[in-house]
Design an enzyme around this catalytic site. Sequence first.
Site, short mmCIF file in Angstrom:
data_model
loop_
_atom_site.label_atom_id
_atom_site.label_comp_id
_atom_site.label_asym_id
_atom_site.label_seq_id
_atom_site.Cartn_x
_atom_site.Cartn_y
_atom_site.Cartn_z
CG ASP A 141 -28.55 -99.15 2.89
OD1 ASP A 141 -28.17 -99.57 1.78
OD2 ASP A 141 -29.04 -99.90 3.75
CG ASP A 159 -29.99 -102.12 -1.30
OD1 ASP A 159 -29.32 -103.16 -1.30
OD2 ASP A 159 -29.97 -101.29 -0.37
#
Length: 186
Positions: A141, A159
């Site tokens: 991330d 995402d």
Amino acid sequence: MDNTGQVVSDATKQDVAAPARVNYARLWIIAAVVLILDQVSKLWIVNTVPPGASPYDGGLIAVIPGFFYIIHVYNDGAAWGMFSGYSYILGFLGAIALGAIFYFRQQLELYRPFVQVIFGLLIGGIVGNMIDRFAYGHVVDFLDFHFGSYRYPAFNIADSGITVGVALYVIASVIESFRDYRAKKS
């Protein structure tokens, strides 16, 4: 002959089969774009930003100071770190979701252009995070947003594809339900 007893030429069969191949092209192109953007961006992060970089320990890239940063964190769970430590199980759940999308493609109406956009986003995102889970045991991330004192959990392009796909699916479902309701009422 087709199932109605009419004679169908080979040329007609090809004309009927061609749109089915073309119809799914939108889905595959969108899925591929999301997947490529996700994997290329993660590769750049892994090679550019030190692991664990956050606004509090340096090594990050301040895109808009106080609001948007590029960081490098690992997530071995799902959204907001839920189910931490279950990365491989989440990867297998992603594979099951992909299998379900394929199996229920007629019921999901994947032949509809807007539905292909939705599921292209979902598939690209699911595959992008699955690659990370099975290759590294975690998801990379790197998009980090701050809203005053609130820090939104870091996320990535996969995402984003999943989130936008789900949001569009919910909106489309509500609109479709509203149309059905109005049609039945009139």
